[in-house]
Every structure is written in structure tokens, then in C-alpha cells.
Design a protein around this motif. Structure first.
Motif, PDB file in Angstrom:
ATOM      1  N   LEU A   1       0.736  -1.343  -0.231  1.00 14.00           N
ATOM      2  CA  LEU A   1      -0.213  -0.191   0.329  1.00 14.00           C
ATOM      3  C   LEU A   1       0.641   1.163  -0.162  1.00 14.00           C
ATOM      4  CD1 LEU A   1      -3.430   0.564   0.531  1.00 14.00           C
ATOM      5  CD2 LEU A   1      -2.867   1.290   2.255  1.00 14.00           C
ATOM      6  N   SER A   2       2.376   1.178   0.173  1.00 17.10           N
ATOM      7  CA  SER A   2       2.887   2.164   0.787  1.00 17.10           C
ATOM      8  C   SER A   2       3.398   2.584  -0.628  1.00 17.10           C
ATOM      9  CB  SER A   2       3.894   2.535   2.359  1.00 17.10           C
ATOM     10  OG  SER A   2       3.900   1.503   1.857  1.00 17.10           O
ATOM     11  N   ASP A   3       4.266   3.537  -1.385  1.00 22.25           N
ATOM     12  CA  ASP A   3       4.563   3.337  -2.250  1.00 22.25           C
ATOM     13  C   ASP A   3       6.606   3.773  -2.559  1.00 22.25           C
ATOM     14  OD1 ASP A   3       5.090   5.567  -2.071  1.00 22.25           O
ATOM     15  OD2 ASP A   3       3.295   6.104  -3.762  1.00 22.25           O
ATOM     16  N   ALA A   4       6.894   3.668  -1.609  1.00 23.31           N
ATOM     17  CA  ALA A   4       8.098   4.486  -1.844  1.00 23.31           C
ATOM     18  C   ALA A   4       9.222   2.756  -0.898  1.00 23.31           C
ATOM     19  CB  ALA A   4       8.496   5.129  -0.071  1.00 23.31           C
ATOM     20  N   GLY A   5       8.328   2.050  -0.926  1.00 24.02           N
ATOM     21  CA  GLY A   5       9.609   1.149  -0.866  1.00 24.02           C
ATOM     22  C   GLY A   5       9.844   0.064   0.395  1.00 24.02           C
ATOM     23  N   PRO A   6      10.520  -0.604   1.454  1.00 19.67           N
ATOM     24  CA  PRO A   6      10.957  -1.000   3.250  1.00 19.67           C
ATOM     25  C   PRO A   6      11.683   0.441   3.143  1.00 19.67           C
ATOM     26  CG  PRO A   6      11.080  -2.733   1.408  1.00 19.67           C
ATOM     27  CD  PRO A   6      10.820  -1.481   0.095  1.00 19.67           C
ATOM     28  N   ILE A   7      11.137   0.842   4.299  1.00 17.83           N
ATOM     29  CA  ILE A   7      12.127   2.382   4.679  1.00 17.83           C
ATOM     30  C   ILE A   7      12.266   1.992   6.464  1.00 17.83           C
ATOM     31  CG2 ILE A   7      11.745   3.408   2.694  1.00 17.83           C
ATOM     32  CD1 ILE A   7       9.313   5.099   4.877  1.00 17.83           C
ATOM     33  N   PRO A   8      12.979   3.130   6.550  1.00 21.54           N
ATOM     34  CA  PRO A   8      13.474   2.976   8.403  1.00 21.54           C
ATOM     35  C   PRO A   8      12.481   3.685   9.189  1.00 21.54           C
ATOM     36  CG  PRO A   8      15.058   4.170   6.732  1.00 21.54           C
ATOM     37  CD  PRO A   8      14.469   3.477   6.031  1.00 21.54           C
ATOM     38  N   MET A   9      12.369   2.750  10.470  1.00 22.17           N
ATOM     39  CA  MET A   9      10.922   3.917  10.903  1.00 22.17           C
ATOM     40  C   MET A   9      10.973   4.263  12.076  1.00 22.17           C
ATOM     41  SD  MET A   9       7.714   2.684   9.784  1.00 22.17           S
ATOM     42  CE  MET A   9       6.531   2.740  10.731  1.00 22.17           C
ATOM     43  N   PHE A  10      12.184   5.378  11.775  1.00 24.25           N
ATOM     44  CA  PHE A  10      13.134   6.087  12.570  1.00 24.25           C
ATOM     45  C   PHE A  10      11.867   7.153  13.340  1.00 24.25           C
ATOM     46  CE2 PHE A  10      16.534   6.148   9.176  1.00 24.25           C
ATOM     47  CZ  PHE A  10      17.632   5.620  10.644  1.00 24.25           C
ATOM     48  N   THR A  11      12.696   7.080  14.832  1.00 22.74           N
ATOM     49  CA  THR A  11      11.349   7.830  15.231  1.00 22.74           C
ATOM     50  C   THR A  11      12.503   8.440  16.468  1.00 22.74           C
ATOM     51  OG1 THR A  11      10.063   7.529  17.119  1.00 22.74           O
ATOM     52  CG2 THR A  11      11.230   5.829  17.279  1.00 22.74           C
ATOM     53  N   MET A  12      11.509   9.995  17.454  1.00 22.93           N
ATOM     54  CA  MET A  12      12.474  10.330  17.681  1.00 22.93           C
ATOM     55  C   MET A  12      11.376  10.348  19.557  1.00 22.93           C
ATOM     56  SD  MET A  12      14.843  12.557  16.128  1.00 22.93           S
ATOM     57  CE  MET A  12      14.737  13.278  17.678  1.00 22.93           C
ATOM     58  N   ILE A  13      10.844   8.982  19.479  1.00 22.91           N
ATOM     59  CA  ILE A  13      10.433   8.396  20.659  1.00 22.91           C
ATOM     60  C   ILE A  13      10.412   7.336  21.475  1.00 22.91           C
ATOM     61  CG2 ILE A  13       8.068   8.593  22.049  1.00 22.91           C
ATOM     62  CD1 ILE A  13       7.081   9.600  20.095  1.00 22.91           C
ATOM     63  N   PRO A  14      12.008   7.729  22.346  1.00 23.88           N
ATOM     64  CA  PRO A  14      12.508   5.903  22.768  1.00 23.88           C
ATOM     65  C   PRO A  14      10.972   5.039  23.769  1.00 23.88           C
ATOM     66  CG  PRO A  14      13.856   7.965  24.093  1.00 23.88           C
ATOM     67  CD  PRO A  14      12.511   9.088  22.824  1.00 23.88           C
ATOM     68  N   PRO A  15      11.010   4.029  23.681  1.00 19.70           N
ATOM     69  CA  PRO A  15      12.031   2.732  22.569  1.00 19.70           C
ATOM     70  C   PRO A  15      10.930   2.602  21.246  1.00 19.70           C
ATOM     71  CG  PRO A  15      11.260   1.785  24.806  1.00 19.70           C
ATOM     72  CD  PRO A  15      10.874   3.308  25.195  1.00 19.70           C
ATOM     73  N   GLY A  16      11.828   3.088  20.525  1.00 21.20           N
ATOM     74  CA  GLY A  16      11.486   2.634  19.217  1.00 21.20           C
ATOM     75  C   GLY A  16       9.474   2.283  18.651  1.00 21.20           C
ATOM     76  N   TYR A  17       8.825   3.868  20.014  1.00 23.03           N
ATOM     77  CA  TYR A  17       7.889   4.355  19.629  1.00 23.03           C
ATOM     78  C   TYR A  17       7.068   5.019  18.222  1.00 23.03           C
ATOM     79  CZ  TYR A  17       3.039   6.146  20.404  1.00 23.03           C
ATOM     80  OH  TYR A  17       1.849   6.024  21.080  1.00 23.03           O
ATOM     81  N   ILE A  18       6.565   4.240  17.553  1.00 24.10           N
ATOM     82  CA  ILE A  18       6.033   4.663  16.075  1.00 24.10           C
ATOM     83  C   ILE A  18       4.147   5.056  16.132  1.00 24.10           C
ATOM     84  CG2 ILE A  18       7.764   3.435  15.265  1.00 24.10           C
ATOM     85  CD1 ILE A  18       6.047   1.573  14.019  1.00 24.10           C
ATOM     86  N   GLY A  19       4.249   5.132  17.543  1.00 23.73           N
ATOM     87  CA  GLY A  19       2.580   5.075  17.616  1.00 23.73           C
ATOM     88  C   GLY A  19       1.984   3.981  17.221  1.00 23.73           C
TER      89      GLY A  19
END
Length: 697
Positions: free
Chosen positions: A537-555
Motif C-alpha cells: 500500500l505504501s509506495d516508497a518501498g521498505p524504509i527505516p522506522m526512525f522515531t524520536m520517541i524511545p524506545p522505538g515508539y511509532i504509535g
């Protein structure tokens, strides 16, 4: 008989074109079933005026309520016999390239992560979507935040997302808070939306206090604060023995205008109530991980159309999860039964599904409570009310004796940290088969999806129930994602379209051997969940899930909403465009659709004259000399599978001359006076309609 040559087909085409004026006359009489004129912006919005507002501060307009409740006014007109245009011909989706960034008009403070996005498709206005997400003012887990918001009047395509009149945020509630988080948005049957969210009062961990709030928007780019300041749904009790903390709110409107009057326009809220029963006897600094603590799912409701607890008044909260083990619920989801979904449960019934959990630890809290690091979901549960807007109690699952029902155990809960250091947990979503078109699945079928590491790595799992959620009637779990990798999939969201097709989106790492780079994928089932088809569904290909909220919180979730008017809208966050923090992205089509409406001969590409010839031969049952097939034989020499390839106008049934006329108009890019659309405009006035397994070309 002989198959038609190109010359004879052109004669038929010219004849058909001469009859178009008659067809257009009928078309004008039934324009309520046609797409909105593409020469007029969806929702009658002047795009040039809106473009001037992007990136300009807007003063929130929440100091006064509107003179009238627009929803109540529309409902009164409906009851008085006035036809409210709710079901129109679906807006034709744009090609899936590229995804659209949603938070482009947000302040997007440097280094901040926009996460936990939610979306709703309008039930009244073609092309309109509203979105919301958690929007912080600084990096890090303890940053203050509000609820970011945007809307699109043009199907969510790139460049169409802009600010509502109230500005880039939902107006803050009338209380001192540090952070507003975890929004949920739901669409109203007469246009507009309700959103709810959680607020946190600051401090460390659960000690900051919390509340659940609700806000309204009448749509059309108008402001949030439709009824004035945000409405308080529930307020937690102070910390200490028997104190509470609220999180993971959900909102769901009964958006079916023909449901019972007490249900139409009712809005339902659920959230998790972390409840302290004994203080902190183990002295670990966490008051919600001790033997006497419980986490029930709470429920409240209101009615926007003047029923019980007319909005913004909201009913007192009640628990809907059993107090017995497992007593720790974590996250919930809801769906409503429509007249088309009536069967085991009546129209207006409400299902609530949730995860039951156990404690796995008490990590240090530096900001809002890290529930995802503390609790381990171990089972899935469901309950229902047959008339929630009328105040009917839960415990209505058939054969359950007034109790809720376990759907399935979560054999191997995921998280709290998965590959690449990403924070994740097993979550659940639920949907009801409310399809309005014929489909192979029973009306009212209940579908549940969740994430579990049953096979050793996080996958998406599915179970169905065709008996109203009854115990012992859930199908064995089926794995949704069809990859053969040991990589991670998590955070599913589910929707059932008007054709009965089941669609699930989720985060996915199948394309990265290192199991850290991430995409969003969709899986669809056209046979009630037995088999599944996957596509990115996303069109950018596999990308890193960088986040500024440790530890690795992306929602904590992504979202998918779907209806017959506006199709599917998928929303999520990933690290584009900076690849340094999270932003919000949207897609308006289903990439799992590989069968195109209008592609009658199955050769792919944009429908053309060869498809017209094939359809004409089918409709007139002509010979097919190349295959030695005679039109006088039983059957048809020009048949195609599925029939929706030739059901170009989307009316269902066996394709006929009206479909031929529609396809001819598409191929020759003719005008469509009934909708004010001119063939000289960009685009095409006669796009084939997506229906069944077929999507738009």
C-alpha cells in the motif's frame, strides 16, 4: 451468426452514440446516483481560496455554537419525507501513485513524530476525508502535544490535504493538560464527524491524571468545535488507592440512516480504565501492576440527533468487560450492524472487541504511561448490545448467557519490542459484513483481526463468526499475510466494503531480509476470509522506522475506513520525507484489486475499442469464429469472468446495452451533461464503476 468486425462495431457504436441523448435524459432524472460533477469541487469548496490558507495561522472558532444542529435538521427533513442525498455513485479512485502526505499543513515542529493517525470517509460528500493524529511540539516521550487534523475535499489525493477553519489542531479542551493523544475519528450519517481523544495532565507515568474528550465537525472544511468546546466523556480519579488512568479511546457513530431512530446518529465511546485496587504494595513505582488491579473496558454513548443524552451530554461510563480473569483489558474496537447486516443481530446492534492482557513488567516512565511496555495481550474478547443508543445493556451475544465471549487466545503475544527496536503489541480490530450488494458472505458476519507470533514471528490473524458472535462458533484462525518470510507484520485495521470484500492493512517487513525496514501492506479476501491476496500500500518501498520517541515508539495503530460513496481510505505514519521522524500518509485505493472494470477482454491496461467489441459481441451473443463457437450454442461465446469486468456502469446483473453505451462514452471521452462534466476537461466523465472484485481502471 458471425462475430462483429471493427466496421460493424463502429456502426453499432455510432447508433449507440445517437441514442446517448435519450440515455442522458434518463441520466439527468437519476443524477442522484451519479458521481458529483468533476467541474465542481467535492463539497462545493473553492480550492483556490483554501490553498491560500495552507501554512497560515488560523484562529480557532470555538467561542460559539452554531445556530442550529445541522445533523438534527437533516434528520428531521428525512423523517418529513425529503430525500437526503446520501447514497451517490462512488467517486472513482485515482491511480495509486504516489501516496499523499496528510500533515503537510501541520506546523510539524522539527524532530517531532506525528503518530497514531485515524481517518474517516464522509457519508454524504463525495471525495471528502477527515484525518487526525497525535501531534507533539517537541521530540521525546514527555513532549506536550495536541491532536493534529486535516481534511481533503478531493479523495485524499496528493496536494488536496488542507486545514479546516479551526486550524491545524483540534481546539484544546477547557482544562489544563500537557498532552492530547490517541485520537479516533468517525463519520456521521448526515455528513461531518465526531472525534475523541485522551488527555494527560503531565507528571511521571500514571500520576498525571487523564480524561477522554469528544469534539464535533459538520464537515465541508468547517471548524472543529461544532457544538462549542470539547465535551468531557470521562475524567479519571486521582492517583492512589482506587485511582484510575484512561487511555486507548475509540469512537464509533451509527452511520446508517435507516437504522432504528434511537440508534441513528448515536456515538459510542470505549476506552481502557486502568484501576488501582491496592496502592503500590510491591513498591516498584507502578500502581497498576499489582494483584488487586483491574483494567476494564469502559463504555459511554450519546446521540447527536436529540435522543438519549443528546450530544454534547454523554451517558455515565459503565464497564463492559467481565471483572473476572483475565481482568486486564488493554485496547478495544467497535462496529455497528446495519439493516443490510441484520441477521443474527438486529440493525443498530453494536459489537465491541478487545484484548485481554497480563502484566509483564514495570518499566521506568519518563512521560505518559508506557502501557505497551507493561501489558502483554493474551486473548481476544467480544460483547454486544442490541440497542446501544436506546441504553440496552451489553451481554447480548447469542448463547453467551449475558457474558462476553472469548474469540481466540493470542497464542504468542508480540512485543513489547520487535525487530529493529520497534515498540509494538498485539492489537485487535473488528468489522461487520454490512454489504449492500450481493456477496457470498452471510449478512451480519462478524470479523476479527489481530497480531500474534503464533508461527514464531508477528503475523496478522483472522477469525469469522456467522452466528452473531456466539461462543464456539468462531472459525479457526487464518493467517492474513501470505508471505513466506520470518519477518514481522503488526497493527491490523479492518474494513468491509459495500460488496462484502474484506480489507486489512498493517505494517509489514517482508521485503527486508534484515526485518527492520517497513512498509504498509493491504490484504483482501473475496470469500469471507478463507483466502487472502496481498499487495503493498505504501509506495516508497521498505524504509527505516526512525522515531524520536524511545524506545522505538511509532504509535499504537493505523486506520482504514471505507464506504460505498468514497471507497477506501487508508492512513498510517512512516519516516518519509525526512527519514528521521514520523509523518502521516494516506492512500485512497486498494492495491489488492487486479481485476479492472471495463477490461472486458482481460488484456489489462486502460479499456479501449477492443473491450467495446468484446462487450458488444457478448451482449448480442455473437459467433466467435476463432474458437469455432456459434452464438446459437448454449452459453455465450464471448463470456468473461468475473462479470463485473463488463458491468461498466456498476448497476449489477448481466452486462447489457447500457454498459456498452457507458464503455463507448468512456473510450471516446464523451461529455456527461447530467453531472455537468465535459469531455474536454481533464479526466473522463464515464469512468467504469468499481464493483465486486473489480476496481476502477
Amino acid at each position: 451468426m458471425r462475430g462483429l468486425s471493427k466496421t460493424s462495431v463502429l456502426v453499432i457504436i455510432l447508433t449507440a452514440v445517437l441514442t446517448i441523448s435519450l440515455a442522458l435524459a434518463a441520466d439527468q432524472k437519476s443524477s442522484s446516483t451519479e458521481a458529483q460533477a468533476k467541474s465542481q469541487p467535492a463539497g462545493q469548496i473553492d480550492m483556490s481560496l483554501w490553498q491560500k490558507k495552507i501554512n497560515q495561522p488560523v484562529t480557532p472558532k470555538t467561542d460559539a455554537a452554531p445556530a442550529a444542529n445541522l445533523w438534527l435538521q437533516r434528520y428531521a427533513e428525512l423523517k418529513a419525507g425529503k430525500k437526503i442525498e446520501i447514497s451517490k455513485q462512488p467517486v472513482v479512485a485515482q491511480p495509486m501513485a504516489p501516496n499523499a502526505q496528510v500533515d503537510v499543513a501541520s506546523p510539524n515542529f522539527p524532530g517531532t513524530d506525528q503518530t497514531s493517525a485515524t481517518v474517516a470517509a464522509s457519508e454524504l460528500v463525495p471525495g471528502e476525508f477527515y484525518a487526525a493524529w497525535t501531534d507533539p511540539f517537541a521530540p521525546g516521550p514527555a513532549a506536550p502535544s495536541l491532536i493534529g487534523t486535516a481534511f481533503s475535499p478531493a479523495g485524499g489525493i496528493p496536494g488536496s490535504w488542507m486545514l479546516p477553519l479551526s486550524g491545524p489542531f483540534l481546539p484544546p479542551p477547557p482544562a489544563a493538560i500537557t498532552a492530547a493523544r490517541h485520537p479516533s475519528i468517525t463519520s456521521h450519517p448526515f455528513g461531518g464527524y465526531i472525534a475523541d481523544y485522551q488527555s494527560w495532565g503531565g507528571g511521571v507515568g500514571f500520576l498525571g491524571g487523564s480524561a477522554i474528550w469528544s469534539d464535533a465537525n459538520f464537515g465541508g472544511g468547517g471548524p472543529w468545535g461544532g457544538f462549542g468546546p470539547a465535551a468531557l466523556v470521562a475524567l479519571s480519579l486521582p492517583a492512589g488507592c482506587c485511582g484510575t488512568y484512561f487511555d486507548y479511546p475509540q469512537a464509533k457513530l451509527d452511520d446508517w440512516p435507516t437504522n432504528p431512530p434511537a440508534e441513528v446518529g448515536s456515538v459510542f465511546y470505549t476506552w481502557t480504565v486502568f484501576t488501582d485496587g491496592d496502592g503500590d504494595p510491591n513498591f516498584d513505582g507502578n500502581i497498576f501492576n499489582d494483584p488487586a488491579d483491574v483494567n476494564p473496558i469502559a463504555y459511554s454513548f450519546s446521540n447527536t440527533l436529540g435522543g438519549l443524552f443528546p450530544y454534547p451530554a454523554i451517558s455515565p461510563p459503565i464497564p463492559i468487560s467481565n471483572p473476572g480473569p483475565p481482568s486486564l483489558a488493554l485496547q478495544s474496537a467497535m462496529d455497528v450492524v446495519s439493516p443490510a447486516g441484520a441477521g443474527p443481530m438486529p440493525p443498530g446492534a453494536l459489537y465491541v472487541a478487545w484484548t485481554g492482557a497480563t502484566v509483564i513488567g514495570a518499566p521506568a516512565a519518563v512521560g505518559p504511561p508506557p502501557e505497551g511496555l507493561m501489558y502483554w495481550p493474551t486473548a481476544l474478547f467480544i460483547d454486544a448490545s442490541i440497542a446501544p443508543g436506546a441504553g440496552a445493556p451489553f451481554g447480548a451475544i447469542p448463547g453467551a448467557g449475558g457474558f462476553n465471549v472469548m474469540v481466540a487466545p493470542i497464542v504468542a503475544p508480540i512485543g513489547p519490542i520487535i525487530g529493529g527496536g520497534t515498540q509494538a503489541m498485539s492489537t485487535v480490530d473488528v468489522a461487520v459484513n454490512n454489504a449492500t450488494k450481493p456477496n457470498p458472505c452471510p449478512p451480519g458476519a462478524v470479523y476479527v483481526v489481530w497480531s500474534s507470533a503464533t508461527l514464531g514471528n508477528p503475523d496478522i490473524w483472522f477469525s469469522a463468526n456467522f452466528a452473531g458472535g456466539a461462543p464456539a462458533a468462531w472459525t479457526p484462525p487464518v493467517r492474513v499475510n501470505q508471505d513466506a518470510t520470518p519477518n514481522d507484520q503488526w497493527d491490523p485495521a479492518i474494513a468491509v466494503d459495500s460488496l462484502g470484500n474484506i480489507n486489512v492493512i498493517y505494517y509489514d517487513r517482508r521485503m527486508d531480509p534484515g526485518n527492520t525496514l517497513t512498509e504498509v501492506w493491504m490484504s483482501s479476501s473475496f470469500d469471507c476470509g478463507v483466502t487472502w491476496t496481498d499487495a503493498p500500500l505504501s509506495d516508497a518501498g521498505p524504509i527505516p522506522m526512525f522515531t524520536m520517541i524511545p524506545p522505538g515508539y511509532i504509535g499504537d495503530y493505523l486506520d482504514l475506513d471505507e464506504n460505498a460513496l468514497n471507497g477506501a481510505g487508508s492512513i498510517w505514519n512512516d519516516s518519509r520525507p525526512t527519514f528521521g521522524n514520523q509523518d502521516v500518509w494516506f492512500e485512497n485505493i486498494k492495491p489488492t484489486c487486479t481485476i479492472k472494470a471495463g477490461d472486458v477482454n482481460g488484456t489489462g491496461g486502460v479499456p479501449n475499442l477492443q473491450d467495446v467489441i468484446h462487450l458488444v459481441n457478448f451482449v448480442f451473443d455473437k459467433d466467435r469464429p476463432a474458437t469455432s463457437c456459434l452464438g446459437t450454442d448454449p452459453g455465450n461465446c464471448w463470456s468473461f469472468v468475473p462479470l463485473c469486468r463488463g458491468d461498466v456502469n456498476g448497476t449489477g446483473g448481466v452486462p447489457n446495452l447500457q454498459d456498452v453505451i457507458h464503455l463507448v462514452n468512456f473510450v471516446f471521452d464523451k461529455s456527461r451533461p447530467a453531472t455537468g462534466c465535459l469531455g474536454t476537461d481533464p479526466g473522463n466523465c464515464w469512468n467504469p464503476v468499481r464493483i465486486g472484485e473489480c476496481c476502477a481502471p
